[in-house]
Design a protein around this motif. Structure first.
Motif, PDB file in Angstrom:
ATOM      1  N   UNK A 125       0.829  -1.204   0.000  1.00  0.00           N
ATOM      2  CA  UNK A 125       0.000   0.000   0.000  1.00  0.00           C
ATOM      3  C   UNK A 125       0.869   1.262   0.000  1.00  0.00           C
ATOM      4  N   UNK A 126       1.955   1.258   0.756  1.00  0.00           N
ATOM      5  CA  UNK A 126       2.796   2.450   0.854  1.00  0.00           C
ATOM      6  C   UNK A 126       3.531   2.730  -0.453  1.00  0.00           C
ATOM      7  N   UNK A 127       4.089   1.690  -1.111  1.00  0.00           N
ATOM      8  CA  UNK A 127       4.811   1.961  -2.355  1.00  0.00           C
ATOM      9  C   UNK A 127       3.865   2.434  -3.446  1.00  0.00           C
ATOM     10  N   UNK A 128       2.591   2.034  -3.353  1.00  0.00           N
ATOM     11  CA  UNK A 128       1.586   2.548  -4.283  1.00  0.00           C
ATOM     12  C   UNK A 128       1.215   3.991  -3.919  1.00  0.00           C
ATOM     13  N   UNK A 172       6.674  -9.883   2.329  1.00  0.00           N
ATOM     14  CA  UNK A 172       5.367 -10.173   1.758  1.00  0.00           C
ATOM     15  C   UNK A 172       4.604  -8.859   1.646  1.00  0.00           C
ATOM     16  N   UNK A 173       3.513  -8.829   0.859  1.00  0.00           N
ATOM     17  CA  UNK A 173       2.763  -7.576   0.687  1.00  0.00           C
ATOM     18  C   UNK A 173       2.219  -6.993   1.988  1.00  0.00           C
ATOM     19  N   UNK A 174       1.919  -7.830   2.963  1.00  0.00           N
ATOM     20  CA  UNK A 174       1.317  -7.350   4.209  1.00  0.00           C
ATOM     21  C   UNK A 174       2.350  -6.930   5.252  1.00  0.00           C
ATOM     22  N   UNK A 175       3.619  -6.900   4.899  1.00  0.00           N
ATOM     23  CA  UNK A 175       4.654  -6.498   5.848  1.00  0.00           C
ATOM     24  C   UNK A 175       4.375  -5.085   6.344  1.00  0.00           C
ATOM     25  N   UNK A 191       7.571   9.359   6.074  1.00  0.00           N
ATOM     26  CA  UNK A 191       6.184   9.480   6.527  1.00  0.00           C
ATOM     27  C   UNK A 191       5.405   8.265   6.084  1.00  0.00           C
ATOM     28  N   UNK A 192       4.486   7.828   6.919  1.00  0.00           N
ATOM     29  CA  UNK A 192       3.611   6.725   6.546  1.00  0.00           C
ATOM     30  C   UNK A 192       2.280   7.290   6.078  1.00  0.00           C
ATOM     31  N   UNK A 193       1.868   6.914   4.879  1.00  0.00           N
ATOM     32  CA  UNK A 193       0.568   7.334   4.371  1.00  0.00           C
ATOM     33  C   UNK A 193      -0.131   6.120   3.783  1.00  0.00           C
ATOM     34  N   UNK A 194      -1.457   6.142   3.814  1.00  0.00           N
ATOM     35  CA  UNK A 194      -2.235   5.033   3.273  1.00  0.00           C
ATOM     36  C   UNK A 194      -2.887   5.370   1.950  1.00  0.00           C
TER      37      UNK A 194
END
Length: 179
Positions: free
Chosen positions: A53-56, A84-87, A110-113
């Motif tokens: 999700x973050x790299x997207x 894995x994707x859920x890391x 920064x963490x963004x969703x």
């Protein structure tokens, strides 16, 4: 221009007047508002975000499903380990992403969703990627007029000369004549 601080001494900085350019270190107001909105929608303190999700969200990959596929294929590493994707990502993690023959190395700031615009996305990571390799100069293939038919031997020789394959045709003849 008058003092940067207001007269009350509250320490607030006055907004730039119309036509004034903001200081070099501060983002423009639209970008600042977008950053604030992204942080509000992001995880709260102590929470984490999925790596796919973050790299997207920071626009390293076009779709989230491509991000998940890249993780499953071993093209995404966090702190040197395949994930894995859920890391769960945390601030300060180093993410390495291999795509299209290039490796991107970024450190999470920064963490963004939610997916954000490019100016905001750039402020969510520190890019430590090596420069992209130079594009190879490839001569375009000969473009022929529609209905002109197959190229003649003379046309093929001209195309080979343009591509820099002049010596190749003579070596083909030599290879074919040997017993």
């Amino acid at each position: 221009m008058a003092s940067e601080h207001d007269e009350s001494g509250s320490g607030r900085v006055a907004a730039p007047q119309d036509g004034a350019v903001p200081a070099a270190g501060t983002p423009d107001p639209k970008t600042a508002a977008a950053i604030a909105a992204a942080e509000a929608a992001g995880p709260q303190n102590g929470e984490s975000v999925r790596v796919d999700s973050w790299i997207w969200a920071v626009r390293l990959i076009k779709t989230r499903s491509l991000g998940a596929t890249a993780c499953r294929g071993g093209h995404v590493r966090v702190n040197g380990e395949r994930v894995k994707p859920a890391y769960s990502l945390r601030v300060g993690d180093e993410v390495r992403l291999r795509q299209e023959g290039r490796e991107r190395v970024v450190v999470v700031k920064r963490l963004i969703r939610k997916r954000v615009g490019a100016p905001v996305a750039v402020q969510c990571y520190i890019d430590n990627s090596p420069p992209p390799p130079p594009r190879e100069a490839v001569a375009p293939a000969g473009i022929r007029d529609r209905g002109a038919g197959r190229p003649t031997k003379r046309d093929r020789r001209e195309m080979d000369r343009l591509r820099g394959l002049e010596g190749l045709s003579s070596s083909r003849r030599d290879a074919g004549s040997k017993p």
